[in-house]
Motif scaffolding. Structure first.
Motif, mmCIF file in Angstrom:
data_model
loop_
_atom_site.group_PDB
_atom_site.id
_atom_site.type_symbol
_atom_site.label_atom_id
_atom_site.label_comp_id
_atom_site.label_asym_id
_atom_site.label_seq_id
_atom_site.Cartn_x
_atom_site.Cartn_y
_atom_site.Cartn_z
ATOM 1 N N PHE A 49 -22.789 -0.980 3.974
ATOM 2 C CA PHE A 49 -22.786 -1.887 5.123
ATOM 3 C C PHE A 49 -22.980 -1.054 6.364
ATOM 4 N N ALA B 68 -4.609 8.649 7.270
ATOM 5 C CA ALA B 68 -5.625 9.568 7.767
ATOM 6 C C ALA B 68 -6.981 9.048 7.323
ATOM 7 N N ASN C 260 -8.225 4.406 -2.852
ATOM 8 C CA ASN C 260 -7.792 3.679 -1.657
ATOM 9 C C ASN C 260 -6.738 2.634 -1.998
ATOM 10 N N GLU C 261 -7.033 1.739 -2.919
ATOM 11 C CA GLU C 261 -6.054 0.690 -3.216
ATOM 12 C C GLU C 261 -6.400 -0.019 -4.508
ATOM 13 N N PHE D 17 -16.190 0.160 9.684
ATOM 14 C CA PHE D 17 -15.526 0.137 8.386
ATOM 15 C C PHE D 17 -15.742 -1.239 7.777
ATOM 16 N N THR E 37 -10.711 9.671 5.890
ATOM 17 C CA THR E 37 -11.327 10.696 5.044
ATOM 18 C C THR E 37 -12.089 11.678 5.946
ATOM 19 N N PHE F 119 -12.604 5.928 -2.221
ATOM 20 C CA PHE F 119 -13.491 6.588 -1.262
ATOM 21 C C PHE F 119 -14.063 7.808 -1.964
ATOM 22 N N PHE G 157 -6.373 5.072 10.360
ATOM 23 C CA PHE G 157 -6.341 3.635 10.071
ATOM 24 C C PHE G 157 -4.916 3.118 10.152
ATOM 25 N N VAL H 193 -5.642 9.660 0.495
ATOM 26 C CA VAL H 193 -5.581 10.192 1.859
ATOM 27 C C VAL H 193 -4.112 10.432 2.226
ATOM 28 N N LYS I 164 0.815 -1.222 0.000
ATOM 29 C CA LYS I 164 0.000 0.000 0.000
ATOM 30 C C LYS I 164 0.850 1.274 0.000
ATOM 31 N N GLY J 241 -4.703 -8.146 2.693
ATOM 32 C CA GLY J 241 -5.992 -7.883 2.073
ATOM 33 C C GLY J 241 -7.095 -8.430 2.944
ATOM 34 N N SER J 242 -8.343 -8.345 2.458
ATOM 35 C CA SER J 242 -9.512 -8.807 3.209
ATOM 36 C C SER J 242 -9.628 -8.124 4.570
ATOM 37 N N LYS K 282 -2.717 -0.250 9.051
ATOM 38 C CA LYS K 282 -2.841 -1.436 8.191
ATOM 39 C C LYS K 282 -1.482 -2.078 7.935
#
Ligand code: ATP
Ligand code: MG
Ligand code: MG
Ligand code: MG
Length: 339
Positions: free
Chosen positions: A234, A205, A299-300, A238, A207, A288, A166, A137, A122, A173-174, A168
């Motif tokens: 959803f 950061a 995002n990715e 997140f 959003t 996003f 965030f 971001v 990432k 992934g997932s 990570k």
């Protein structure tokens, strides 16, 4: 002549089970009048399972152990026309398997070494995409050794981004290992979790408002096309692992209810990213969209996205008029194409 296809699934990452679910769908969909498909499941220890064990793993949905060392088995990949490395995460989606197949001279579905490895990480993705002028971001990198030796420096770097943020693992992934950190006292736990899974961790950061999550599929090699844009909705803090994989927790909206101008921006940015990262075959590009400000942030990029018959990527192309089975056939065709 039927094409002989080797379908690799499972693998060593936290997405082993997800890969096996995708593989069952692809196995059922590659037209048998055109393809002879041999599945090989890779255990969580990275060994390639022989046919009976592979069959058992496909049925049970998991293979912890068993099998042979990959270097003993790769010779057996010779004689195949193409490999479909339906593997997610490290040791599969990150250029490692792609390097092995490149050395062995066997065409394969999806991005090569460069596109796979850069898109998996990432931080590298963000650096390349920033240079291509794509909005993202704010973020910071931290490496494990730093976290062990100078944790305050890492904490200070996180504080620069503000809370919530965030945390990570850079290569996963997932949503495995991802935390939304609401306050400084939650930061150490999140960093420990992420560093338990990766040597490199990205701090991001959040959003400015809770974003809408929109995704687009890209298909092709040097003349890629974009699918319609989809949206995920959803009810959770997140889009975490549970929300992703528990039936009924998230809904997919295809096409996403967006102003046409926004959808066109999503598709254009995704195509720019696909080219900048030297992707090939396929990718699902996640964004996003901050409705309040009109910001669109990439995002990715997932070079081997979830691939069950109900996954976003195949659904996006179904909306474009390509059935699941036509899609996998097209992907094998792209693997065999002269580039
Ligand atoms: P995938 O399964 O798509 O490969 P992943 O594990 O690579 O996912 P991300 O897509 O980076 O993880 O993040 C997972 C989810 O976390 C996002 O879909 C989103 O809900 C949330 N999220 C991640 N980063 C941010 C951010 N900077 N701001 C707001 N939400 C975020
Ligand atoms: Mg991802
Ligand atoms: Mg992924
Ligand atoms: Mg994602």
């Amino acid at each position: 002549m039927k094409k002989r296809i080797l379908l690799l699934a499972g693998g060593q990452s936290g997405e082993h089970e997800v890969s096996l679910m995708s593989a069952r769908s692809v196995l059922g969909a590659l037209p048998r009048d055109q393809f002879d498909v041999t599945p090989v499941v890779i255990s969580k220890q990275g060994r390639w399972l022989p046919p009976t064990e592979t069959q058992r793993a496909l049925e049970s949905g998991e293979a912890a152990t068993g099998g042979d060392l990959v270097l003993h088995r790769v010779a057996s990949a010779e004689g195949y026309d193409a490999v479909f490395p339906l593997l997610h995460g490290p040791m599969g989606e990150d250029g490692t398997v792609q390097g092995l197949l490149t050395l062995a001279g066997i065409p394969f579905v999806g991005s090569g070494v460069l596109g796979s490895s850069v898109s998996m990480d990432k931080v590298m993705t963000k650096q390349v995409l920033a240079s291509a002028g794509i909005a993202q971001v704010e973020w910071r990198l931290a490496v494990r050794r730093e976290w062990q030796q100078t944790p305050d420096a890492v904490r200070a770097r996180a504080a620069e981004l503000g809370f919530p943020l965030f945390v990570k693992p850079a290569n996963l992934g997932s949503s495995v290992g991802i935390s939304k950190v609401g306050t400084p006292d939650e930061l150490d736990g999140a960093l420990n979790l992420a560093f338990g899974l990766d040597r490199r961790v990205i701090l991001e950061a959040m959003t400015s408002h809770k974003p809408r999550e929109v995704e687009v599929g890209i298909l092709g090699n040097d003349a890629p096309i974009a699918s319609p844009v989809g949206e995920l909705r959803f009810d959770a803090e997140f889009y975490d692992y549970e929300t992703k994989y528990t039936e009924g927790r998230a809904t997919m909206h295809i096409p996403a209810p967006l102003p046409p101008e926004v959808a066109a921006r999503v598709q254009a940015a995704a195509l720019t990213a696909f080219r900048a990262l030297d992707c090939a075959g396929l990718a699902r590009v996640d964004f996003f969209y901050v409705e309040e400000t009109g910001e669109l942030l990439l995002n990715e990029v997932n070079t081997m996205p979830g691939f069950t018959t109900t996954s976003m990527y195949p659904k996006l192309f179904e909306a474009a008029g390509l059935s699941y089975s036509e899609l996998v056939t097209r992907l094998v065709g792209l693997a065999l194409e002269e580039r």
